[in-house]
Design an enzyme around this catalytic site. Structure first.
Site, mmCIF file in Angstrom:
data_model
loop_
_atom_site.group_PDB
_atom_site.id
_atom_site.type_symbol
_atom_site.label_atom_id
_atom_site.label_comp_id
_atom_site.label_asym_id
_atom_site.label_seq_id
_atom_site.Cartn_x
_atom_site.Cartn_y
_atom_site.Cartn_z
ATOM 1 C CE LYS A 173 -4.114 -1.942 2.230
ATOM 2 N NZ LYS A 173 -3.731 -3.344 2.211
ATOM 3 C CG HIS A 226 -11.503 -1.554 8.648
ATOM 4 N ND1 HIS A 226 -11.826 -0.230 8.422
ATOM 5 C CD2 HIS A 226 -10.919 -1.586 9.867
ATOM 6 C CE1 HIS A 226 -11.434 0.500 9.449
ATOM 7 N NE2 HIS A 226 -10.891 -0.296 10.336
ATOM 8 C CD GLU A 273 -4.443 5.177 3.940
ATOM 9 O OE1 GLU A 273 -3.913 4.831 2.873
ATOM 10 O OE2 GLU A 273 -5.642 4.944 4.217
ATOM 11 N NE ARG A 302 -7.955 -9.754 -3.858
ATOM 12 C CZ ARG A 302 -9.076 -9.269 -3.359
ATOM 13 N NH1 ARG A 302 -10.206 -9.419 -4.021
ATOM 14 N NH2 ARG A 302 -9.092 -8.612 -2.220
#
Length: 663
Positions: A119, A238, A203, A300
Site C-alpha cells: 500500500k 473494515h 492514514e 484480482r
C-alpha cells in the site's frame, strides 16, 4: 467461438472456484480443482472435470503451496491457472513461477501486482501519476515512537493499515493517542500472521467516509476500460457486508472524475486483467470531484464482482480467460453502460449476537430464494470448517432501480434457510431495512454506530414455537382423530430450548383439528393446518390470517432440533428430551471459554491474579482475525489451561476463576 484454453486449473476453493468453473464450462473449457483434506468432498471438487489433492487442511500446507498447485496443473495438462481471490491471487512470486513453468496466469503481470501489492509504494506511484491520495505516512521507519509522532501530526482519528493487507485484516482505527500503541501492536500481529509482513502505514481517517471502488479491466495491448463503480460502504471491522452498483447519489460529473482517475491508475502500470481501484470518499455531503482519494488497488477479481456483472451484462470471468489467452478487450468504453441497480449481501456462518464469531458446524439444510442469484460453494450436508473463511453464499439481486433491487434483496434474504449453524442472515435483513441505508444516508460507520439495534434479534414468536413443537412431536394435522378424546382435549407438555433460553409450553389438540399453544403471554390457536414435506400452512387470529413455515428436523444427543423459518426469520429450537443430560445448561461463569477453534496469540493471565469483570486476559486468532478473551466476572484466577501459541478447540475452558475470598 473458440475456447481461449482447452483446460485450466483453479487455484482456490469454495464459492469463487465454483463461480469460475461455471463460466469455464459454458465456454467449453475443462477445469481442474485442487483440494485439501478438509475439502475432499467439497462442491468445487464435485463440479470440476478433474481434482487433485494438494495437502493438509491448513492453508499453509495446501492452498498457499504454489509448487504443488503448479505441479497439479502440469500433471493434468492444464494450460493456465486461475487464482480466484485471496490465497495466491496477489502473490507476484507465484505468478513468476506459473509463467516459468510454461503456464498462463489468469490475472495481471507480476510487475503490476508488485507495483500495487504494498500500500505504501502504491500510494507513492499513484501520487506520481496524478491520482489523489489520502494524507498519511507510508515510509520505511517502523519505530513505534516515530509512528506515534506521525499519527499525532496527521491528526486523530487515524487508520493503521498493514501495507500488505486486504479484507480488513491488519487494520485498526485509532481515535485517541493513548490507544495508538495497542492498535499498532494488533495491526502488526495481524499483518505478520495473515501476510507475513508486519510493516504498516498510517492514514488520516476521513470523517463520514464512503468506500466507492471502480472496476477496471485492461488487456495486453494498452487498452483499459472501466465498468463503473460499486459502493461498498456497509462494512464491519473494515470488511464489506453489503455492496451495490452503481453508487447511490452518484452524479455524472463525479463518476467521470472517479472513473477517469481509475483508468489512469490502471494505465500507469500497464495493467492487464480484472482489477479494482478503491477510493475513500467524503460522504459528509453531496459527492464532489475533489472529495475522493485513492486508497488501494486490488489486482484480482473482487468478491463483489457480481453486482458489476448484473448492471453491465458482462461476464468478468470470461473476460479474464480471454485476455489471459492474448485476446484484446472485446468492447470499447463507449459500448459499456449501466442497466438498473444491483446488490450483493455476504451470507456468513457467524453469530452477530456474539460479536460475529465464526460458527463452524454441519449445514443440516441449505436453501435459497429464487428471487436472487446465489453464488455458493457449499450445499446441505457440508461442513463449515474452522480452517477457512466461513462464507456460505453471496446473495445477489438486480432491479430496474435501487428501490426494486433492495426490495428483492430483503425478499431473498428472508427466503434463505440455513439449519445447523448460526448465520448473519437476520442481521443482513435488518441492515438492508435500516432507514439510513434505505434513504442513502450512510457511510462506513453506520454498522458500528447502530450495532446494538442491528444485532438484536426479533423475539422468537409463538408461531416459531408452535410449528417447532408440532413438527418435533410428529403431529399429523391431516389425521381426522388428531385431538379426539373421550373426555376433553389431548395435550402435550413441551420444553423448547433456544440457546440458553427455555420456552415451556402446552400444546393442546382440539377435536376439530385446531391446535393451541398455551403458556406464553397469549395463547395461539392454529386452524386448517396443512403439511407438505417441510412446508406447513395454517390460519390464525380473528382475521383468519394465513401463516406458513418451513421446518427442518435434525436429531441431536439432547433431543430433536427444529429449524423453523417463518415471517422471514429462522429459529433453531431444541425439543428437549428430559432423559438427556443438561450439561449445556450449566453456568459457566466460572470460566473463560474459547469462543471458537483457533490459536492463542497473546495471554496475560497467571494463577493468583485478581481480575475485574470484562478485563482482557488474552487474544485468540481464527481465520486471520483476532478476538479478545475477557473475564466473565470479577474474581481470582484459579487455573490457566493454555499458553500463547496453543491451538484450542471452540468451547474449551482456557482459564478458571474463583471468588476472591477463596483460599
Amino acid at each position: 467461438m473458440t475456447p481461449p484454453f482447452a483446460k485450466i486449473l483453479i487455484a482456490n476453493r469454495g464459492e469463487i472456484a465454483c463461480r469460475v468453473i461455471k463460466t469455464a464450462r459454458r465456454m467449453g473449457v475443462q477445469t481442474v480443482a485442487v483440494f485439501s483434506d478438509a475439502d475432499r468432498h467439497a462442491l468445487h471438487v464435485e463440479l470440476a472435470d478433474e481434482a487433485v489433492h494438494i495437502g493438509a487442511s491448513p492453508v499453509g500446507e495446501s492452498y498457499l503451496v504454489g509448487d504443488r498447485i503448479i505441479a497439479a496443473a502440469l500433471d493434468t495438462g492444464a494450460e493456465a491457472i486461475h487464482p480466484g481471490y485471496g490465497f495466491l491471487s496477489e502473490n507476484p512470486d507465484f505468478v513468476d513461477a506459473v509463467e516459468a513453468a510454461g503456464l498462463a496466469f489468469i490475472g495481471p503481470s507480476a510487475r503490476a501486482i508488485r507495483a500495487m501489492g504494498l500500500k505504501d509504494a502504491a500510494k507513492d506511484l499513484m501520487e506520481e501519476a496524478g491520482v489523489p491520495v489520502v494524507p498519511g505516512y507510508q515510509g520505511a521507519n517502523q519505530d513505534p515512537d516515530f509512528l506515534a509522532n506521525e499519527a499525532a501530526q496527521i491528526g486523530y482519528p487515524v487508520l493503521i493499515k498493514a501495507r500488505a493487507g486486504g479484507g480488513g485484516k491488519g487494520m485498526r482505527k485509532v481515535d485517541r493517542p493513548e490507544d495508538f500503541r495497542d492498535g499498532l501492536a494488533a495491526a502488526v500481529r495481524e499483518g505478520q500472521s495473515a501476510f507475513g509482513d508486519p510493516h504498516v502505514l498510517i492514514e488520516k481517517f476521513i470523517t463520514s467516509p464512503r468506500h466507492i471502488e471502480v472496476q477496471v479491466f485492461g488487456d495486453n495491448y494498452g487498452n483499459a476500460v472501466h465498468l463503473f463503480e460499486r459502493d461498498c460502504s456497509l462494512q464491519r471491522r473494515h470488511q464489506k457486508v453489503i455492496e451495490e452498483a452503481p453508487a447511490p447519489d452518484m452524479t455524472e460529473e463525479v463518476r467521470a472524475a472517479m472513473t477517469d482517475a481509475a483508468v489512469m491508475a490502471a494505465k500507469a502500470i500497464d495493467y492487464a486483467g480484472a482489477g479494482t481501484i478503491e477510493f475513500i470518499v467524503d460522504g459528509s455531503g453531496p459527492l464532489r470531484t475533489d472529495g475522493f482519494w485513492f486508497m488501494e488497488m486490488n489486482t484480482r477479481l473482487q468478491v463483489e464482482h457480481p453486482v458489476t456483472e448484473a448492471i453491465t451484462g458482462v461476464d468478468l470471468v470470461e473476460w479474464q480467460l480471454r485476455v489471459a489467452a492474448g485476446e484484446p478487450l472485446p468492447v470499447a468504453q463507449s459500448d459499456l453502460s449501466i442497466n438498473g441497480h444491483a446488490f450483493e449481501a455476504r451470507l456468513y456462518a457467524e453469530d452477530p449476537v456474539n460479536g460475529f464469531l465464526p460458527a463452524t458446524g454441519t449445514l443440516d439444510h441449505l436453501s435459497f430464494s429464487d428471487a436472487a442469484r446465489n453464488d455458493t460453494g457449499v450445499r446441505t450436508g457440508d461442513n463449515i470448517s474452522p480452517f477457512y473463511d466461513p462464507m456460505i453464499a453471496k446473495v445477489i439481486t438486480h432491479g430496474e432501480d435501487r428501490s426494486e433491487a433492495l426490495g428483492r434483496l430483503v425478499h431473498a434474504l428472508r427466503g434463505t434457510h440455513v439449519a445447523g449453524t448460526t448465520t448473519n442472515a437476520e442481521f443482513l435483513t435488518t441492515l438492508a431495512l435500516h432507514e439510513g441505508f434505505q434513504t442513502c444516508q450512510f457511510d462506513t460507520g453506520l454498522i458500528e454506530r447502530d450495532l446494538d439495534a442491528l444485532t438484536t434479534p426479533a423475539p422468537t414468536s409463538e408461531i416459531h414455537l408452535a410449528f417447532a413443537a408440532i413438527a418435533g412431536l410428529g403431529i399429523d394435522p391431516q389425521n381426522p382423530r388428531l385431538g379426539w378424546r373421550l373426555w376433553g382435549d389431548a395435550s402435550h407438555h413441551v420444553l423448547l430450548r433456544q440457546g440458553p433460553e427455555l420456552h415451556e409450553r402446552r400444546l393442546i389438540l382440539h377435536a376439530d383439528g385446531a391446535i393451541t399453544l398455551a403458556g406464553g403471554e397469549e395463547a395461539l390457536t392454529l386452524r386448517n393446518l396443512t403439511l407438505e414435506g417441510a412446508h406447513v400452512r395454517a390460519r390464525t387470529g380473528p382475521t383468519n390470517a394465513q401463516v406458513e413455515a418451513w421446518i427442518i428436523l435434525t436429531p441431536t444427543p439432547d433431543g430433536l432440533s427444529a429449524s423453523v423459518r417463518t415471517s422471514g426469520t429462522v429459529r433453531d429450537l431444541l425439543l428437549f428430551d428430559p432423559r438427556a443430560g443438561r450439561a449445556a445448561d450449566l453456568d459457566q461463569g466460572h470460566a473463560v471459554v474459547a469462543p471458537m477453534t483457533g490459536t492463542i496469540v497473546a495471554l496475560d493471565a497467571a494463577v493468583g491474579d485478581t481480575v475485574a469483570a470484562g478485563e482482557k486476559l488474552g487474544v485468540i486468532e481464527a481465520m486471520k482475525m483476532e478476538t479478545a478473551l475477557t473475564a466473565p466476572r470479577a474474581g481470582r484466577i484459579a487455573s490457566v489451561l493454555c499458553a500463547a501459541g496453543s491451538q484450542v478447540e471452540g468451547g474449551a475452558i482456557l482459564v478458571t476463576l474463583e471468588d476472591e475470598e477463596t483460599t
